[in-house]
Write a protein that holds these residues in place. Structure first.
Motif, short mmCIF file in Angstrom:
data_model
loop_
_atom_site.label_atom_id
_atom_site.label_comp_id
_atom_site.label_asym_id
_atom_site.label_seq_id
_atom_site.Cartn_x
_atom_site.Cartn_y
_atom_site.Cartn_z
N PRO A 28 0.83 -1.19 0.00
CA PRO A 28 0.00 0.00 0.00
C PRO A 28 0.87 1.25 0.00
CG PRO A 28 -0.58 -1.46 1.82
CD PRO A 28 0.63 -2.02 1.18
N GLU A 29 0.41 2.28 -0.69
CA GLU A 29 1.16 3.52 -0.79
C GLU A 29 1.27 4.18 0.58
OE1 GLU A 29 1.50 5.66 -3.94
OE2 GLU A 29 1.21 3.97 -5.28
N ASN A 33 -3.83 11.31 -0.47
CA ASN A 33 -4.39 12.63 -0.20
C ASN A 33 -5.44 12.92 -1.26
OD1 ASN A 33 -4.85 15.23 0.58
ND2 ASN A 33 -2.70 15.79 0.73
N ILE A 34 -6.69 13.16 -0.84
CA ILE A 34 -7.79 13.35 -1.78
C ILE A 34 -8.45 14.71 -1.50
CG2 ILE A 34 -10.13 12.52 -2.29
CD1 ILE A 34 -8.98 9.75 -2.25
N LYS A 89 -6.51 -12.84 11.88
CA LYS A 89 -6.69 -11.67 11.04
C LYS A 89 -5.49 -11.53 10.10
CE LYS A 89 -8.24 -6.93 11.42
NZ LYS A 89 -7.25 -6.07 10.83
N ALA A 90 -5.75 -11.47 8.80
CA ALA A 90 -4.68 -11.46 7.81
C ALA A 90 -4.36 -10.05 7.32
CB ALA A 90 -5.05 -12.34 6.63
N LYS A 91 -5.36 -9.20 7.20
CA LYS A 91 -5.15 -7.88 6.60
C LYS A 91 -4.70 -6.87 7.67
CE LYS A 91 -6.99 -8.81 2.46
NZ LYS A 91 -6.68 -10.21 2.37
N THR A 92 -3.81 -5.96 7.25
CA THR A 92 -3.37 -4.89 8.15
C THR A 92 -4.02 -3.56 7.79
OG1 THR A 92 -1.49 -4.44 6.73
CG2 THR A 92 -1.15 -5.97 8.55
N ARG A 115 -6.40 0.11 -0.82
CA ARG A 115 -6.01 -0.06 0.58
C ARG A 115 -4.87 0.88 0.91
NH1 ARG A 115 -7.67 -4.65 2.94
NH2 ARG A 115 -8.78 -6.10 1.61
N THR A 116 -4.92 1.47 2.08
CA THR A 116 -3.81 2.31 2.53
C THR A 116 -3.86 2.43 4.05
OG1 THR A 116 -2.74 4.45 2.30
CG2 THR A 116 -5.11 4.44 2.20
N LYS A 117 -2.69 2.66 4.64
CA LYS A 117 -2.64 2.83 6.09
C LYS A 117 -2.89 4.28 6.48
CE LYS A 117 0.13 -1.08 7.44
NZ LYS A 117 1.36 -1.59 8.02
N HIS A 118 -2.41 5.23 5.64
CA HIS A 118 -2.55 6.65 5.94
C HIS A 118 -3.41 7.31 4.87
CE1 HIS A 118 0.48 6.12 8.99
NE2 HIS A 118 1.25 5.53 8.10
#
Length: 137
Positions: A28-29, A33-34, A89-92, A115-118
């Protein structure tokens, strides 16, 4: 008798003429920012309109859904835990869902993105900027 078209491709792959396909998981990047407004198609107005963008949040569980009622009834009394509790749980990360609201007719629709963390909505990134302006000051 005609053979199905996919058998030939499968046989060619198994004999080694084609390199094996490898699944490469993309990372994931770092930051998504949107902008807070987006000009996109509105199904109700049937044309492009400016839309207000916000992040979708799931509502509070009421516990009145059929599955919840059935689970509570099964748990009642003696006997301990009756159904398996999920631990693997597999996904972070979770997929980000944008809520787009038309500024004219107020029609809302959801748009899932990667998907992204931030995730940020319409904020300036601080990366590479000092308080004095340019990059090398």
């Amino acid at each position: 008798w005609l053979k199905p078209f996919w058998l030939k491709a499968r046989r060619a792959r198994s004999q080694g003429s084609e390199p094996p396909r490898l699944h490469i998981a993309r990372q994931p990047e770092a930051m998504v920012n949107i902008p807070k407004t987006r000009n996109t198609y509105c199904r109700k107005c049937k044309k492009h309109q400016p839309h207000k963008v916000s992040q979708y949040k799931t509502g509070k569980k009421t516990g009145k859904a059929q599955g919840d009622r059935r689970y509570e009834k099964k748990q009642k009394g003696f006997g301990g835990q009756t159904k398996p509790v999920f631990h693997k749980k597999a996904k972070t990360t979770k997929k980000i869902v944008l809520k787009l609201e038309c500024s004219k007719c107020k029609a809302k629709r959801m748009k899932p993105i990667k998907r992204t963390k931030h995730f940020e909505l319409g904020t300036d990134s601080k990366k590479g900027k000092s308080e004095y302006g340019g990059k090398y000051r």
